[in-house]
Design a protein around this motif. Structure first.
Motif, short mmCIF file in Angstrom:
data_model
loop_
_atom_site.label_atom_id
_atom_site.label_comp_id
_atom_site.label_asym_id
_atom_site.label_seq_id
_atom_site.Cartn_x
_atom_site.Cartn_y
_atom_site.Cartn_z
N ALA A 101 0.82 -1.21 0.00
CA ALA A 101 0.00 0.00 0.00
C ALA A 101 0.86 1.26 0.00
O ALA A 101 0.55 2.25 -0.68
N ALA A 102 1.96 1.23 0.76
CA ALA A 102 2.87 2.39 0.77
C ALA A 102 3.54 2.58 -0.59
O ALA A 102 3.78 3.71 -1.03
N LYS A 103 3.84 1.48 -1.28
CA LYS A 103 4.47 1.57 -2.59
C LYS A 103 3.51 2.13 -3.63
O LYS A 103 3.90 2.91 -4.51
N LYS A 104 2.23 1.76 -3.54
CA LYS A 104 1.25 2.27 -4.50
C LYS A 104 0.95 3.74 -4.27
O LYS A 104 0.59 4.47 -5.20
N SER A 105 1.08 4.19 -3.05
CA SER A 105 0.76 5.59 -2.74
C SER A 105 1.85 6.56 -3.18
O SER A 105 1.61 7.77 -3.25
N ARG A 106 3.04 6.07 -3.49
CA ARG A 106 4.13 6.94 -3.93
C ARG A 106 3.87 7.40 -5.36
O ARG A 106 3.36 6.65 -6.19
N PRO A 107 4.24 8.64 -5.69
CA PRO A 107 4.03 9.13 -7.06
C PRO A 107 4.95 8.39 -8.04
O PRO A 107 6.12 8.18 -7.77
N LYS A 108 4.38 7.99 -9.15
CA LYS A 108 5.14 7.27 -10.16
C LYS A 108 5.83 8.24 -11.10
O LYS A 108 5.29 9.32 -11.41
N LYS A 109 7.00 7.84 -11.57
CA LYS A 109 7.74 8.65 -12.53
C LYS A 109 7.11 8.49 -13.92
O LYS A 109 6.73 7.39 -14.32
N THR A 110 7.03 9.60 -14.61
CA THR A 110 6.48 9.58 -15.97
C THR A 110 7.48 8.92 -16.91
O THR A 110 8.64 9.38 -17.00
N PRO A 111 7.11 7.85 -17.60
CA PRO A 111 8.08 7.19 -18.49
C PRO A 111 8.41 8.06 -19.68
O PRO A 111 7.54 8.68 -20.29
N THR A 112 9.68 8.12 -20.00
CA THR A 112 10.14 8.91 -21.14
C THR A 112 10.33 8.06 -22.40
O THR A 112 10.60 8.60 -23.46
N THR A 113 10.20 6.74 -22.29
CA THR A 113 10.35 5.85 -23.43
C THR A 113 9.16 4.92 -23.51
O THR A 113 8.43 4.71 -22.53
N ARG A 114 8.95 4.36 -24.67
CA ARG A 114 7.88 3.38 -24.90
C ARG A 114 8.54 2.05 -25.25
O ARG A 114 9.14 1.92 -26.31
N PRO A 115 8.49 1.09 -24.36
CA PRO A 115 9.18 -0.19 -24.63
C PRO A 115 8.62 -0.86 -25.88
O PRO A 115 7.40 -0.95 -26.10
N GLY A 116 9.53 -1.36 -26.73
CA GLY A 116 9.14 -2.07 -27.94
C GLY A 116 8.75 -1.18 -29.10
O GLY A 116 8.34 -1.69 -30.15
N VAL A 117 8.86 0.15 -28.94
CA VAL A 117 8.50 1.08 -30.01
C VAL A 117 9.74 1.87 -30.39
O VAL A 117 10.40 2.47 -29.53
N SER A 118 10.08 1.86 -31.69
CA SER A 118 11.25 2.59 -32.16
C SER A 118 10.95 4.08 -32.24
O SER A 118 9.79 4.52 -32.18
N TYR A 119 12.02 4.85 -32.42
CA TYR A 119 11.86 6.30 -32.50
C TYR A 119 11.09 6.70 -33.75
O TYR A 119 10.23 7.58 -33.72
N ALA A 120 11.38 6.03 -34.90
CA ALA A 120 10.67 6.33 -36.14
C ALA A 120 9.19 5.98 -36.04
O ALA A 120 8.32 6.72 -36.51
N LYS A 121 8.88 4.85 -35.37
CA LYS A 121 7.49 4.44 -35.20
C LYS A 121 6.74 5.43 -34.32
O LYS A 121 5.57 5.78 -34.59
N ALA A 122 7.40 5.91 -33.28
CA ALA A 122 6.75 6.88 -32.40
C ALA A 122 6.45 8.18 -33.13
O ALA A 122 5.39 8.79 -32.95
N LEU A 123 7.40 8.62 -33.98
CA LEU A 123 7.16 9.84 -34.75
C LEU A 123 6.03 9.66 -35.75
O LEU A 123 5.21 10.56 -35.96
N SER A 124 5.98 8.50 -36.40
CA SER A 124 4.91 8.26 -37.38
C SER A 124 3.54 8.18 -36.70
O SER A 124 2.54 8.65 -37.23
#
Length: 388
Positions: A351-374
């Motif tokens: 419960a204490a772990k869920k209450s902590r603010p999560k960091k905003t992910p800066t990457t998308r796993p499994g998605v390339s940079y070109a795919k993200a731009l498209s």
């Protein structure tokens, strides 16, 4: 007699005339040297000319001698060029520069736009001072103090007033009262007051009181933390504590925050073993106090009663009777479960772990940079719904 005429007209000075006469006398002394007369390419001297020149030189010398007694010589502004073979007189025709009086020749220049520059400069300085003061205030803000004994708040408030401790704000939480001191001095005085009154509270340490944590790699599994601490102290490092990370060969070292503590990174040998010292990595998991076993706090700022990590009975640290896990079943003081209080699968820890603010992910796993731009290029534009 030519030099005397020039002297009388004022074209040459008395000292220059004397120098010319001395030079001519040297030429007269060389009249007996026949080789000089034959090899001279500039002029030929005859006997009659030399005799005439001797008479003129005698007269010129007498005149110069008389003038030297009647008129003082001025050697301040003279331009002479001497050479062992030839000379040339240059008249002083350079006009003297007149120096201007700076106090009487001051030109005042005014610009009607100077007021804008001064106001802009004042605004810039004011904004810089504001930013500096804001940064200083943020750095000077001490951590809050949480009073666990809420029944004693009125007594504590009267003591704070009598001790003249500045409190910035106070807020009542479900399980404690949050007290925010105004300055670090008030923070220290409030902690002393709570210790004197023997009240339960917890807080966080000041930045300069937090230890420097490093990890030592390269030790063997049976290495004793006390032996590592002793050797580091002998090397002159300000070590506070050393403990082993569970089920690893890594050692965590806490050092007092000072300039000497930075030398710990230069250590590469301990007990004749090659080791590496690196800063301890931070994770986003909630901290758990080793004193009261509660989450989101550390033992350095905890002033609560000690609670055992294995049982529910009140006793001092290291005096638990449930040593053998096979005979005695552990119990958690947080959830009353059949496990130790520091178990990561405990419901209280989750419960204490869920209450902590999560960091905003800066990457998308499994998605390339070109795919993200498209994907962003083909995505429909976002529209705002206007409220009627």
């Amino acid at each position: 007699m030519e030099i005397i005429n020039k002297y009388k007209k004022g074209n040459v000075s008395l000292e220059q005339a004397a120098q010319v006469i001395d030079k001519l006398k040297q030429i007269r002394d060389l009249k007996d040297d026949q080789s000089y007369i034959e090899t001279s390419s500039s002029s030929t001297y005859s006997a009659s000319v030399i005799s005439e020149r001797n008479m003129d030189l005698d007269l010129d010398e007498n005149l110069v001698h008389q003038e030297s007694h009647t008129h003082p010589t001025n050697t301040g502004n003279q331009t002479t060029t001497q050479n062992s073979e030839e000379f040339q007189l240059v008249p002083h025709n350079k006009r003297r520069k007149t120096s201007l009086d700076q106090s009487t020749h001051v030109v005042t220049i005014s610009n009607r736009f100077n007021a804008l520059n001064s106001s802009a400069h004042a605004n810039t300085e004011a904004s810089e001072n504001t930013k500096t003061s804001d940064t200083a205030n943020k750095q000077r803000t001490p951590p809050p103090v949480f009073l666990k004994s809420t029944q004693q708040w009125l007594i504590l408030a009267a003591a704070i007033k009598s001790e003249k401790i500045n409190i910035k704000s106070t807020r009542a939480n479900p399980d404690a009262i949050r007290i925010q001191p105004a300055a670090p001095v008030d923070y220290v005085n409030l902690n002393k007051l709570l210790d004197t009154m023997k009240l339960e509270y917890f807080t966080f340490r000041l930045p300069h009181e937090k230890p420097i944590q490093v990890v030592i790699r390269g030790l063997y599994a049976q290495a004793a933390p006390d032996a590592i601490k002793t050797e580091l102290l002998e090397l002159g490092h300000p070590v506070l504590s050393v403990y082993r990370i569970k089920e690893t060969t890594l050692m965590t070292v806490n050092l007092r925050r000072c300039e000497e503590a930075k030398r710990i990174y230069d250590v590469n040998r301990l007990n004749y073993l090659t080791v590496k010292v690196k800063a301890k990595r931070r994770n986003n998991d909630p901290k758990q106090c080793r004193n009261c076993q509660r989450c989101n706090r550390t033992a350095g700022g905890c002033h609560m009663h000690h609670r055992c990590v294995k049982c529910l009975f009140p006793h001092g640290p290291g005096k638990c009777l449930k040593i053998d896990k096979t005979i005695h079943q552990a119990e958690s003081v947080n959830c009353r479960g059949n496990h130790t209080a520091n178990y990561r699968g405990c419901t209280n820890y989750s419960a204490a772990k869920k209450s902590r603010p999560k960091k905003t992910p800066t990457t998308r796993p499994g998605v390339s940079y070109a795919k993200a731009l498209s994907d962003e290029a083909t995505a429909p534009p976002r529209t705002r719904s206007r409220k009627n």
